[in-house]
Design a protein around this motif. Structure first.
Motif, PDB file in Angstrom:
ATOM      1  N   GLN A  30      -7.255 -25.293   4.925  1.00 18.05           N
ATOM      2  CA  GLN A  30      -6.723 -24.312   5.859  1.00 18.05           C
ATOM      3  C   GLN A  30      -6.572 -22.955   5.161  1.00 18.05           C
ATOM      4  OE1 GLN A  30      -3.454 -26.692   8.352  1.00 18.05           O
ATOM      5  NE2 GLN A  30      -3.228 -27.003   6.160  1.00 18.05           N
ATOM      6  N   GLN A  31      -6.953 -21.908   5.857  1.00 17.05           N
ATOM      7  CA  GLN A  31      -6.830 -20.553   5.325  1.00 17.05           C
ATOM      8  C   GLN A  31      -6.227 -19.649   6.386  1.00 17.05           C
ATOM      9  OE1 GLN A  31     -10.810 -19.466   4.161  1.00 17.05           O
ATOM     10  NE2 GLN A  31     -10.713 -20.606   2.234  1.00 17.05           N
ATOM     11  N   GLN A  32      -5.223 -18.879   6.012  1.00 19.08           N
ATOM     12  CA  GLN A  32      -4.577 -17.995   6.974  1.00 19.08           C
ATOM     13  C   GLN A  32      -5.439 -16.775   7.268  1.00 19.08           C
ATOM     14  OE1 GLN A  32      -0.627 -17.251   5.345  1.00 19.08           O
ATOM     15  NE2 GLN A  32       0.198 -18.961   6.518  1.00 19.08           N
ATOM     16  N   LEU A  33      -5.404 -16.346   8.529  1.00 21.68           N
ATOM     17  CA  LEU A  33      -6.177 -15.200   8.979  1.00 21.68           C
ATOM     18  C   LEU A  33      -5.273 -13.988   9.185  1.00 21.68           C
ATOM     19  CD1 LEU A  33      -8.348 -16.964  11.715  1.00 21.68           C
ATOM     20  CD2 LEU A  33      -9.063 -16.364   9.407  1.00 21.68           C
ATOM     21  N   LYS A  34      -5.823 -12.813   8.940  1.00 18.53           N
ATOM     22  CA  LYS A  34      -5.153 -11.547   9.255  1.00 18.53           C
ATOM     23  C   LYS A  34      -3.743 -11.463   8.683  1.00 18.53           C
ATOM     24  CE  LYS A  34      -8.368  -9.662  11.938  1.00 18.53           C
ATOM     25  NZ  LYS A  34      -8.977  -8.345  11.711  1.00 18.53           N
ATOM     26  N   ARG A  35      -3.613 -11.707   7.391  1.00 20.06           N
ATOM     27  CA  ARG A  35      -2.319 -11.498   6.746  1.00 20.06           C
ATOM     28  C   ARG A  35      -1.967 -10.011   6.787  1.00 20.06           C
ATOM     29  NH1 ARG A  35      -1.864 -14.936   1.101  1.00 20.06           N
ATOM     30  NH2 ARG A  35      -1.828 -17.028   1.993  1.00 20.06           N
ATOM     31  N   PRO A  36      -0.708  -9.670   6.935  1.00 18.54           N
ATOM     32  CA  PRO A  36      -0.326  -8.252   6.916  1.00 18.54           C
ATOM     33  C   PRO A  36      -0.711  -7.608   5.583  1.00 18.54           C
ATOM     34  CG  PRO A  36       1.474  -9.632   7.710  1.00 18.54           C
ATOM     35  CD  PRO A  36       0.434 -10.560   7.188  1.00 18.54           C
ATOM     36  N   LYS A  37      -1.092  -6.342   5.643  1.00 14.35           N
ATOM     37  CA  LYS A  37      -1.477  -5.608   4.444  1.00 14.35           C
ATOM     38  C   LYS A  37      -0.370  -4.614   4.102  1.00 14.35           C
ATOM     39  CE  LYS A  37      -6.428  -6.120   5.379  1.00 14.35           C
ATOM     40  NZ  LYS A  37      -7.717  -5.413   5.623  1.00 14.35           N
ATOM     41  N   PHE A  38       0.503  -5.039   3.196  1.00 16.85           N
ATOM     42  CA  PHE A  38       1.637  -4.215   2.812  1.00 16.85           C
ATOM     43  C   PHE A  38       1.237  -3.231   1.707  1.00 16.85           C
ATOM     44  CE2 PHE A  38       3.680  -8.323   4.114  1.00 16.85           C
ATOM     45  CZ  PHE A  38       4.216  -7.844   5.294  1.00 16.85           C
ATOM     46  N   LEU A  39       1.971  -2.131   1.648  1.00 12.52           N
ATOM     47  CA  LEU A  39       1.691  -1.107   0.657  1.00 12.52           C
ATOM     48  C   LEU A  39       2.248  -1.500  -0.702  1.00 12.52           C
ATOM     49  CD1 LEU A  39       2.435   2.200   2.603  1.00 12.52           C
ATOM     50  CD2 LEU A  39       0.209   1.167   2.111  1.00 12.52           C
ATOM     51  N   LYS A  40       1.514  -1.098  -1.747  1.00 11.36           N
ATOM     52  CA  LYS A  40       2.034  -1.257  -3.090  1.00 11.36           C
ATOM     53  C   LYS A  40       3.218  -0.315  -3.286  1.00 11.36           C
ATOM     54  CE  LYS A  40      -2.131  -2.947  -5.394  1.00 11.36           C
ATOM     55  NZ  LYS A  40      -1.453  -4.174  -5.863  1.00 11.36           N
ATOM     56  N   ALA A  41       3.944  -0.537  -4.371  1.00  9.79           N
ATOM     57  CA  ALA A  41       5.221   0.155  -4.573  1.00  9.79           C
ATOM     58  C   ALA A  41       5.076   1.668  -4.610  1.00  9.79           C
ATOM     59  CB  ALA A  41       5.876  -0.345  -5.855  1.00  9.79           C
ATOM     60  N   PHE A  42       4.022   2.185  -5.267  1.00  6.89           N
ATOM     61  CA  PHE A  42       3.863   3.636  -5.368  1.00  6.89           C
ATOM     62  C   PHE A  42       3.669   4.256  -3.993  1.00  6.89           C
ATOM     63  CE2 PHE A  42       0.949   7.268  -5.488  1.00  6.89           C
ATOM     64  CZ  PHE A  42       1.704   8.166  -6.231  1.00  6.89           C
ATOM     65  N   ASP A  43       2.761   3.699  -3.188  1.00  3.25           N
ATOM     66  CA  ASP A  43       2.526   4.245  -1.853  1.00  3.25           C
ATOM     67  C   ASP A  43       3.759   4.069  -0.969  1.00  3.25           C
ATOM     68  OD1 ASP A  43      -0.055   5.184  -2.255  1.00  3.25           O
ATOM     69  OD2 ASP A  43      -0.958   3.234  -1.803  1.00  3.25           O
TER      70      ASP A  43
END
Length: 926
Positions: free
Chosen positions: A187-200
């Motif tokens: 099983q593989q999850q689809l469309k995981r949220p894309k969070f910003l890295k700490a600097f951004d």
């Protein structure tokens, strides 16, 4: 071997009317036996239109040749290739009129919601209404969709929403067959949220504060530390999603079933084991499981015994044990933390190995996953069905009686073995390392007792065929310690056809629900007529290639009592301990009224019209069905919109004041053929459904575009976004939001009434008012032992709101996440290309209100399932003394085409994501 035998018009379980002769496989073979793929024509199993088969209907069976009901069916071979844990999920794209939506993918809770022509159906398994979760796909003989009043009126005030009719496999008179299937999936999850890295994240957070007129909280030195990663403990940058979640999770399933019997007794036995794992990481130091998982153990035995030549006894026993587990912080709690905890909040572990955290973020997500204990869940089902059928041919040929008794028990227990943990910010300890809890709670316990008695008669007089059945049933459901809900009914059906050419059927129910007061009984009749033009001699001579051309129609009244509530005609009171009296005030115990009672509440009603056309030609290789339906629902239960509860100081009662209309068209087509050793098929279905609110006691609206009445049920409403404020001139010359002063970068809206103010009077229907469209295409082929099949499924004219923590920036009182799509925010430099409003901290009453900006086109097309299989030649397996060996691989949710760019079109709110499944298996038959 194809045999010629009678396909009769049947009522009850086994009594059949002789006299109709067609060519088909014996019915018991279609239920249990599975020839090698190279020997069977795939379309024979995939046929959606039962024009020549005998198919189950409510309280009996009918021939597709003479059927007048709006009906669809899939059999086991149609759904076996789907690597899913819940039966509902295997029905995607299979049946016209069935709409599915899978919003939860969490193990054990991933069943799709179902609706038939806009309503949630009643599920009937082996003649007894019960939960669909109590059925395992490997036990399925067929799943039928019954949609019109003629097909469902016998359930009276439970038949309005349509019926999902499930029949399980039975034994047969023949050599014992043993089938074993082993499957393993990734099983593989689809469309995981894309969070910003700490600097951004920190850069945008500073920007948002400045937009709000506040000072930045992160210094240039902070930003530089995050940019370079030079201080991982003081300036952490933790990708929480990939820290606490694995890339993939496993799933295994094993099934063993045995079937066979003789003339006097037949049996089917099924054992099934499922192990579905979740995605949380684990810690080897724990002596207990912390990952979320779902394990299911299922047993079924169906036994048919002929006590005499005229007496049939059937015993079905079903048992299921489900064991679940999740971290002590709970699955939903961890996914919520993932949406509300930025990468720079705290380090996963401090330099000394302690859990990172601070006063603002006290729940370390890693700690939630592996150090919060665990929460096991245990539930069990037991169902026993016993029926006896007695033919009374000695009294009157074709007469029979039948009795059925069923008991279903369900128990669920939640065990709490969670524990608290402390986090550390430097030397400061926040929280406590608590001891592990050890409590258990019975969260659900219900029982169902169902009894039924039938009297039926089937006979033929030359070209005249008559079938009559009358019955009484009583269904008692007890939830915990509450008084039981009782549904009962006197029901009947009478069907007549002349030479399978002129068709007439009448059904009715006089049914009761004990949750009503003034009137508990209701009458629900329905009638259907049909004409098979292809049976006319003049038509046969003119167009002999058309075997079926059947016009049919039905009309009737059905009811819905599922919204009755628990004794809503009685006024209930609840204990209240917050009454404050005196000075200084002291709290005193007392009682208060619950929602106001309504002794006049009654069931919802629906008048249903259905008109259909069935066509079969080219020796039934090509089949087609088209239907038009119109459903007028009245007496819908709701609360008045014109009376404010605050005026009377209590919740106003439920009343029968709503009305709506659902109408549309459905199409199904199937073609199957063979060219030498190549067999192939394709079938498709297409559904259009349009709804309209006819009455909802709507509050008075000032403008026509504000009104909900007359628009589709559940129509989205909001403001019409008109870009961003870019200049001072736009701010000065554009209407203002009531109670808010916009600034550059804010969303601006259209002033529909031109009064210079943006408020509720400028809200209108947004999205679309067009009929919703959903469709499916199933196709496959086989050649020399190889078989290939695929299922495509899609939806059109569907819009969804993208809101909340998965969409807005810096939520959770300003402590929340930011995502990649926030990089497209409005700034003076990006005004011409911005795709997102200016950033703010927390909720912005202007930018975050419902509008066309947040309403997105939710249409999609999925390759729902793809399977490739190979059945070894008999010469290869003969020496093993096995009947057949088939290896297969399939993929679920393999491709998705949608205009949505960052979320899944079904699971889009940011909780447990949708998933893709790669599954591999082998089936061995003896």
């Amino acid at each position: 071997m194809v045999k010629k035998y009678a396909i009769p018009l049947c009522f009850g379980l086994t009594l059949c009317l002789p006299g109709i002769r067609v060519s088909a496989k014996p019915m018991e073979d279609t239920v249990i036996r599975r020839a090698s793929v190279s020997q069977r024509l795939p379309a024979a199993a995939s046929r959606i239109l039962p024009l020549k088969d005998t198919v189950p209907v409510l309280f009996g069976a009918q021939s597709g040749t003479t059927m007048l009901q709006s009906y669809g069916i899939v059999r086991y071979d149609d759904i076996r290739s789907m690597p899913v844990t819940q039966l509902e999920n295997s029905l995607y794209g299979k049946l016209a009129g069935l709409y599915l939506l899978q919003t939860s993918i969490e193990p054990g809770q991933d069943a799709a919601t179902m609706s038939i022509r806009g309503a949630g159906p009643l599920v009937v398994i082996d003649g007894v209404p019960r939960s669909i979760t109590s059925i395992d796909p490997e036990q399925i003989a067929s799943v039928s969709l019954i949609k019109d009043a003629l097909g469902t009126a016998m359930y009276g005030m439970r038949g309005e929403n349509g019926v999902i009719l499930i029949t399980t496999k039975h034994g047969y008179n023949g050599k014992k067959r043993i089938s074993f299937t082993a499957q393993s999936a990734i099983q593989q999850q689809l469309k995981r949220p894309k969070f910003l890295k700490a600097f951004d994240y920190a850069s945008l957070y500073n920007e948002a504060l400045q937009n709000d007129g506040k000072q930045p909280v992160y210094s240039p030195a902070d930003l530089e530390a995050w940019r370079t990663g030079s201080d991982p403990f003081g300036h952490p940058d933790v990708d929480w999603y990939n820290t606490v979640l694995k890339d993939q999770a496993g799933m295994q399933r094993y099934n063993l079933n045995i079937a066979g019997g003789g003339r006097s007794a037949r049996y089917f036995v099924d054992l099934d084991y499922l192990n579905q794992q979740g995605y949380f990481i684990t810690d080897s130091k724990n002596t207990y499981p912390t990952n979320n998982f779902y394990k299911r153990y299922v047993f079924r035995t169906n036994i048919d015994v002929d006590l005499t030549k005229t007496t049939l006894v059937n015993l079905n026993v079903f048992g299921r044990i489900r064991n679940g587990n999740e971290p002590g912080a709970e699955t939903s709690g961890i996914y919520s933390s993932l949406l509300t905890t930025p990468n720079n909040a705290y380090p996963m572990l401090n330099s000394d190995g302690s859990l990172g955290g601070n006063a603002q973020y006290t729940n370390n997500i890693y700690g939630q996953a592996v150090r919060s204990g665990y929460r096991p869940n245990y539930n069990r089902n037991l169902s026993i069905d016993l029926s006896v059928k007695q033919k009374l041919d000695a009294v009157l040929p074709g007469l029979f009686v039948k009795g059925l008794a069923s008991f279903n028990g369900y128990y669920n227990e939640n065990i709490n073995r969670s524990k608290s943990f402390a986090v550390y910010n430097g030397t400061s300890k926040i929280g406590t390392d608590g001891t592990q809890s050890n409590t258990a709670a019975n969260s659900a316990e219900n029982r169902q007792a169902y009894t039924e008695f039938q009297v039926g008669y089937d006979s033929a007089f030359g070209a005249h065929q008559v079938s009559i059945v009358g019955l009484y049933f009583r269904d008692t459901y007890t939830d915990g310690k509450q008084l039981p809900l009782i549904n009962s009914s006197f029901s009947a059906r009478a069907a007549y056809n002349y030479a399978q050419k002129y068709l007439l059927e009448f059904t009715m129910a006089y049914s009761r629900n004990n949750m009503y007061y003034q009137k508990q009984w209701g009458y629900f009749p329905a009638v259907g007529i049909g004409w098979n033009i292809a049976r006319e001699n003049w038509f046969r001579e003119a167009l002999p290639s058309i075997g079926t051309l059947k016009l049919r129609g039905s009309y009737g009244l059905t009811g819905n009592s599922s919204n009755a509530g628990y004794y809503t005609y009685l006024q209930f009171y609840t204990q209240n301990t917050s009454y404050a009296l005196g000075n200084p005030a002291t709290s005193y115990a007392g009682i208060s009224e619950s929602a106001l009672a309504n002794p006049y509440l009654t069931w919802e009603k629906a008048k249903k019209l259905n008109v259909g056309l069935d066509v079969a030609l080219l020796q039934d290789k090509l089949q087609f069905t088209a239907e038009y339906f119109d459903v007028r629902r009245t007496d819908l239960i709701m609360r008045r919109g014109t009376n404010a509860s605050t005026i009377i100081g209590n919740t106003i009662p439920l009343e029968n004041i709503g009305a709506s209309t659902y109408s549309g068209m459905e199409f199904s087509a199937d073609y199957h053929s063979r060219a030498g050793q190549l067999g192939y098929y394709v079938n498709a279905n297409l559904s259009f459904i349009k709804s309209r609110v006819d009455d909802m006691d709507e509050v008075s609206r000032r403008y026509s575009w504000n009104k909900r009445t007359g628009l589709p049920v559940g129509q989205n409403f909001g403001l019409v976004a008109d870009g961003f404020y870019n200049t001072k001139d736009e701010l000065d010359n554009h209407p203002r939001l009531d109670g808010y002063t916009p600034v550059p970068g804010d969303l601006k809206y259209k002033d529909l009434n031109n009064d210079g103010v943006i408020n509720v009077f400028d809200e209108r229907a947004i999205g679309t008012t067009k009929p919703q469209v959903y469709y499916g295409v199933n196709m496959g082929l086989n050649w020399k032992g190889f078989d290939l099949s695929m299922v495509w499924q899609g939806v059109m004219n569907r819009y969804i709101f993208l809101t909340g923590n998965n969409t807005y920036e810096f939520q959770n009182s300003g402590k929340g996440q930011a995502m990649e799509h926030h990089l497209g925010r409005w700034t003076p430099a990006t005004a011409a290309t911005a795709t997102y409003p200016r950033l703010t901290v927390g909720t912005n009453v202007n930018n975050h209100r419902a509008s066309t900006f947040w309403l997105k086109d939710g249409k999609y097309l999925r390759l729902k399932n793809l399977e490739l299989g190979y059945t070894l030649p008999q010469d290869w397996v003969r020496f093993t003394r096995l009947g057949s060996i088939r290896a297969f691989a399939n993929a679920y949710n393999l491709l998705t085409f949608t205009p949505l760019d960052r979320v899944d079109p079904e699971s889009y709110q940011g909780a447990y994501p949708n998933q893709r499944i790669y599954n591999f298996g082998v089936n061995i038959q003896l």
